[in-house]
Design a protein around this motif. Structure first.
Motif, PDB file in Angstrom:
ATOM      1  N   ASP A 228       0.812  -1.221   0.000  1.00  0.00           N
ATOM      2  CA  ASP A 228       0.000   0.000   0.000  1.00  0.00           C
ATOM      3  C   ASP A 228       0.841   1.265   0.000  1.00  0.00           C
ATOM      4  O   ASP A 228       0.305   2.363   0.177  1.00  0.00           O
ATOM      5  CB  ASP A 228      -0.912   0.003   1.241  1.00  0.00           C
ATOM      6  CG  ASP A 228      -1.835  -1.214   1.265  1.00  0.00           C
ATOM      7  OD1 ASP A 228      -2.404  -1.529   0.211  1.00  0.00           O
ATOM      8  OD2 ASP A 228      -1.952  -1.864   2.325  1.00  0.00           O
ATOM      9  N   GLY A 229       2.150   1.126  -0.146  1.00  0.00           N
ATOM     10  CA  GLY A 229       3.012   2.306  -0.153  1.00  0.00           C
ATOM     11  C   GLY A 229       4.363   1.958   0.432  1.00  0.00           C
ATOM     12  O   GLY A 229       4.731   0.778   0.512  1.00  0.00           O
ATOM     13  N   GLY A 230       5.104   2.987   0.852  1.00  0.00           N
ATOM     14  CA  GLY A 230       6.464   2.730   1.318  1.00  0.00           C
ATOM     15  C   GLY A 230       6.884   3.603   2.490  1.00  0.00           C
ATOM     16  O   GLY A 230       6.326   4.687   2.717  1.00  0.00           O
ATOM     17  N   LEU A 231       7.870   3.092   3.233  1.00  0.00           N
ATOM     18  CA  LEU A 231       8.534   3.878   4.286  1.00  0.00           C
ATOM     19  C   LEU A 231       9.951   4.125   3.762  1.00  0.00           C
ATOM     20  O   LEU A 231      10.703   3.183   3.510  1.00  0.00           O
ATOM     21  CB  LEU A 231       8.546   3.104   5.606  1.00  0.00           C
ATOM     22  CG  LEU A 231       9.194   3.773   6.821  1.00  0.00           C
ATOM     23  CD1 LEU A 231       8.592   5.140   7.102  1.00  0.00           C
ATOM     24  CD2 LEU A 231       9.023   2.912   8.068  1.00  0.00           C
ATOM     25  N   ILE A 232      10.280   5.397   3.593  1.00  0.00           N
ATOM     26  CA  ILE A 232      11.461   5.748   2.822  1.00  0.00           C
ATOM     27  C   ILE A 232      12.491   6.452   3.699  1.00  0.00           C
ATOM     28  O   ILE A 232      12.203   7.524   4.260  1.00  0.00           O
ATOM     29  CB  ILE A 232      11.084   6.706   1.649  1.00  0.00           C
ATOM     30  CG1 ILE A 232       9.776   6.269   0.962  1.00  0.00           C
ATOM     31  CG2 ILE A 232      12.242   6.840   0.667  1.00  0.00           C
ATOM     32  CD1 ILE A 232       9.777   4.870   0.372  1.00  0.00           C
ATOM     33  N   GLY A 233      13.678   5.888   3.799  1.00  0.00           N
ATOM     34  CA  GLY A 233      14.759   6.512   4.565  1.00  0.00           C
ATOM     35  C   GLY A 233      15.581   7.418   3.675  1.00  0.00           C
ATOM     36  O   GLY A 233      15.218   8.560   3.394  1.00  0.00           O
ATOM     37  N   LYS A 234      16.693   6.887   3.183  1.00  0.00           N
ATOM     38  CA  LYS A 234      17.687   7.681   2.455  1.00  0.00           C
ATOM     39  C   LYS A 234      17.086   8.556   1.353  1.00  0.00           C
ATOM     40  O   LYS A 234      17.395   9.752   1.271  1.00  0.00           O
ATOM     41  CB  LYS A 234      18.724   6.712   1.872  1.00  0.00           C
ATOM     42  CG  LYS A 234      19.885   7.368   1.194  1.00  0.00           C
ATOM     43  CD  LYS A 234      21.040   6.381   1.072  1.00  0.00           C
ATOM     44  CE  LYS A 234      22.135   6.942   0.179  1.00  0.00           C
ATOM     45  NZ  LYS A 234      21.831   6.711  -1.249  1.00  0.00           N
ATOM     46  N   CYS A 235      16.258   7.990   0.515  1.00  0.00           N
ATOM     47  CA  CYS A 235      15.740   8.755  -0.634  1.00  0.00           C
ATOM     48  C   CYS A 235      14.769   9.860  -0.228  1.00  0.00           C
ATOM     49  O   CYS A 235      14.423  10.705  -1.057  1.00  0.00           O
ATOM     50  CB  CYS A 235      15.095   7.837  -1.661  1.00  0.00           C
ATOM     51  SG  CYS A 235      16.316   6.921  -2.638  1.00  0.00           S
TER      52      CYS A 235
END
Ligand code: PGA
Length: 250
Positions: A228-235
């Motif tokens: 359903d989507g994403g958890l984004i660190g670096k980007c």
């Protein structure tokens, strides 16, 4: 089709000046996107800044942790109601970088999940296995235990309208994301586990994938039926890369 959710996890990055630039770039690039919900989880000291810059936009903000207790003599802790004071609506719970470094148990994490939920914050519960666990083929067992701890303590209905983020520890910050098939298979497992205890909760739950998501691999991941989507660190620290990921979700 349900709306996708993309969450930026800034971790321990930023300062007042760079945050201002980044948040202004987020507003410019991301607010025109109509079919995706965007959230940014900032370090505690910058919640007030996020609130003042984002308050009239479609971008929500939140924190990366919270105390398992509501109030009291807990030096250095931050409570759910304090996060609410700064307009936070989401909070990341049990990120592996905390669970490992600060020895958080599954029970501790489950308590924090409930603490967030009972104060009207949307918890983003991180689950995932190590490389050794994946190679041993026990990844589903590991993730099941993390989910079952919450169910055992509070019931499956607490997952209604919350977020689980599947974050294989080997994929976080490594540049090596899980394949779309690996992620989909675990997401389906997680939804099924919760559905077997509470069908409605499983339907309203969003399951994000986190771990080396970038604008190139985001499309294959987000097209999967249980992602359903994403958890984004670096980007998420680059407005244009984060925009690429949010566009992939849209
Ligand atoms: P990454 O981090 O995108 O840098 O791999 C993801 C996370 O830790 O949530």
């Amino acid at each position: 089709m349900p709306r996708k959710l993309v969450v930026a996890n800034w971790k321990m990055h930023g300062n007042l000046a760079s945050n201002q630039q980044l948040l202004e770039a987020y507003i410019q690039k991301l607010t025109p996107l109509k079919n995706t919900d965007v959230v940014v989880c900032v370090p505690y000291p910058y919640l007030a800044q996020a609130q003042s810059i984002l308050h009239n936009t479609t971008i929500a903000w939140g924190a990366q942790n919270l105390s398992k207790d509501p109030v009291g003599a807990f030096t250095g802790e931050v409570s759910a109601s304090m996060l609410k004071d700064f307009g936070a609506t989401y909070v990341i719970i049990g990120h592996s970088e905390r669970a490992t470094a600060y020895c958080e148990s599954d029970e501790n994490i489950a308590t924090k999940f409930m603490q967030a939920k009972s104060h009207g914050l949307t918890p983003i519960l991180c689950v995932g296995e190590t490389l050794i666990e994946r190679e041993a083929g026990v990844m589903e067992m590991v993730v099941a235990k993390q989910i079952d701890t919450v169910i055992g303590m509070y019931g499956a209905d607490v997952f209604a309208n919350t977020v689980v983020s599947y974050e294989p520890i080997w994929a976080i910050g490594s540049g090596l994301a899980a394949s779309a098939a690996q992620a989909q298979s675990m997401h389906e497992f997680i939804r099924g586990r919760i559905a077997s205890a509470d069908k409605e909760a499983a339907v309203s739950l969003k399951i994000l994938y986190g771990g080396s998501v970038n604008p190139q691999n985001a499309v294959q991941l987000f097209v999967m039926p249980d992602i359903d989507g994403g958890l984004i660190g670096k980007c998420s620290l680059s407005a244009s890369e984060f925009e690429g990921i949010c566009r992939a979700a849209t």
